[in-house]
Design a protein around this motif. Sequence first.
Motif, PDB file in Angstrom:
ATOM      1  N   ILE A 102       0.777  -1.184  -0.136  1.00 20.81           N
ATOM      2  CA  ILE A 102      -0.006  -0.157  -0.002  1.00 20.81           C
ATOM      3  C   ILE A 102       0.927   1.260   0.138  1.00 20.81           C
ATOM      4  N   ALA A 103       2.124   1.159   0.573  1.00 19.90           N
ATOM      5  CA  ALA A 103       2.953   2.213   0.736  1.00 19.90           C
ATOM      6  C   ALA A 103       3.486   2.351  -0.788  1.00 19.90           C
ATOM      7  N   PHE A 104       3.670   1.659  -1.531  1.00 18.78           N
ATOM      8  CA  PHE A 104       3.956   1.450  -2.968  1.00 18.78           C
ATOM      9  C   PHE A 104       2.906   2.331  -3.748  1.00 18.78           C
ATOM     10  N   GLY A 105       1.529   1.849  -3.409  1.00 21.30           N
ATOM     11  CA  GLY A 105       0.634   2.476  -4.444  1.00 21.30           C
ATOM     12  C   GLY A 105       0.577   3.916  -3.810  1.00 21.30           C
ATOM     13  N   PHE A 134      -4.832  -1.545  -5.237  1.00 27.40           N
ATOM     14  CA  PHE A 134      -3.358  -1.115  -5.079  1.00 27.40           C
ATOM     15  C   PHE A 134      -2.467  -1.379  -6.422  1.00 27.40           C
ATOM     16  N   CYS A 135      -2.709  -2.419  -6.988  1.00 26.67           N
ATOM     17  CA  CYS A 135      -1.967  -2.592  -8.263  1.00 26.67           C
ATOM     18  C   CYS A 135      -2.379  -1.548  -9.269  1.00 26.67           C
ATOM     19  N   VAL A 136      -3.718  -1.303  -9.344  1.00 25.16           N
ATOM     20  CA  VAL A 136      -3.979  -0.200 -10.201  1.00 25.16           C
ATOM     21  C   VAL A 136      -3.509   1.071  -9.814  1.00 25.16           C
ATOM     22  N   MET A 137      -3.307   1.428  -8.612  1.00 32.00           N
ATOM     23  CA  MET A 137      -2.665   2.717  -8.180  1.00 32.00           C
ATOM     24  C   MET A 137      -1.315   2.613  -8.429  1.00 32.00           C
TER      25      MET A 137
END
Lengths: 273, 308
Positions: A169-172, A252-255
């Motif tokens: 989620i930090a990546f996103g 989150f993948c999309v983000m």
Amino acid sequence: MKSAVEIAEERANRWGHQLYAGRARAILERAFIALRSSTWVPIATGFIEPVLYLLAFGYGMGELIGNVDSGRGTVDYAVFIAPGLLATSAMNGAIYDSTWNVFFKLNESKLYKGMLATPLGPLDVALGEITWALLRGLSYAIAFLAITAPLGLVPGISAILAIPAAVFIAFGFASFGMAITSYFKTYQQMGMINIVLLPMFLFSGSLYPISVYPDWLEFLIQLFPSWHGIELVRDLWFGYWDAGTLMHLGYFCVMIVSGLYFTTRRLRNLFMR
Amino acid sequence: MPEPLISARGLTKKYGDFTAVDTIDFDVDKGESFGLLGPNGAGKSTTMRIIAATSQRSSGTISILGRDPEEHGPQIRAHLGVVPQQDNLDGELTVSENLFIYGRYFGLSKKFIRNKIEELLDFAQLQDKRDAKVEALSGGMKRRLTIARALVSEPDILMLDEPTTGLDPQARHILWDRLFRLKETGVTLVITTHFMDEAEQLCDRLVVMDKGRIMAEGSPLELIKQYSTKEVLEVRFGSDRNKEVAPILREMCSRIEELPDRILMYVEDGEALLEAITAKKLHPTTSLVRRSSLEDVFLRLTGRSLIE
Ligand SMILES: Nc1ncnc2c1ncn2[C@@H]1O[C@H](COP(=O)(O)OP(=O)(O)O)[C@@H](O)[C@H]1O
Ligand SMILES: [Mg+2]
């Protein structure tokens, strides 16, 4: 000894060589060097903040509230909010580096402009900076787990999965945050980010389940990434998997992908067009 | 004939309707020091960015080391050292860290860069500042560090955009001295400037730019020979009388330029002309005979001065 030209030539025929020189590492290296001499106050605040919330709400309010239905079984209030706070600190850590810090390097210090005058591409810069922001999220998550485990707030060994979830989620957030920041030109626009973030975090269910809301508000909150982040970490914290967990991961993948795409594109348009 | 390192034909850059660089042609040969001389807004920085593959042309062709920057940006940038008009040193790092990390951006090994840093700190005369933060440096030191940084990757071409603008005279001379040394080592220099003395000092050959166009091309000497006379007589009569005497002076030489505060007269022998003026009892309040400079060339070509 390879020369700069030979190093660049090696990648010349690869797909995307204009965008990516395969050296996001160099950007990370820079961040580590800069860290040595930076101020530790904002970094330490990021560590301490969720712990303070946990103490104040978990033990203060917790006395009044008792047990809550987490949607994954009934648990002590402090146990309920711990994963939400973990997710929030990871997101906040990522946001800090990918918004204000990026804004400064983009507009004030012209750092990215300098980097892109070398053979580095915009994707190197984006990946390097986002990875750095993500590492901050990771370190917050590990520290939080290290503090909460001895307090007996960690329900089981599966909670360790909350760490990769926090990184994800930090990546996103870092990816999306950098993309948005790259389109902002003024401090006023940057101020808007804070105006959006505060209510988003307050209402996203880190302190109570959002089922308490009327349906329309519950639906609205479910559109925001912070809710997905909190729910994802909470699922894994309690060792719980279902279709919802996958949906949060997908969100989150999309983000991540869209954030990387728009950041790279924007950096190229700003400094290489 | 070896191929030129840089070759532009009909090079044009538009920002919307505005044409910043307007169908220019030029070549830069290996080992030479090539200048773009022109006032603010002439299109010098835009041209530099196109060469440095950080801006794309609107039309025309350009090849750098035989390659098109639109397709080979990263490889071209690996050949270049870029000193932008505005320093963009890394303010969070020290002097030596700035050099180190810049080398890393090019993918160079740590060992190679560490050795290189010593050489560059000597060259830039910054050994005793190696652990200082960038903010602690003077303008001249920052400029020297930016040049040293651009040399980390041992570039074939060093691009200098207004290297001494904003520096005091002493800092300028130190910088010129460093650039002379570089020239001796055979590095090809591309320099922009709006200082005619800088162009005369540093450039083997230059183009005069104005409003995106190239007005003339040649060595400083050739340009002066072609577009000006050997000497210039500058006379002042006070702002009211300048207008009055100008028609008389115009009869006395091939060309005069009336500036707001003085009149420039273009001749082969300035002293002789001054005597002739005195003989007519015109008595200028001040007078000066000097050699023609690139400033005179620019005035001739555009009717304006380089620095407004
Ligand atoms: N990114 C840009 N967008 C719009 N106009 C620009 C941009 N960059 C430069 N210009 C304009 O192009 C002209 C040439 O600019 P520049 O190349 O910086 O000139 P110089 O370096 O000779 O002073 C100027 O009028 C400038 O305002
Ligand atoms: Mg300029």
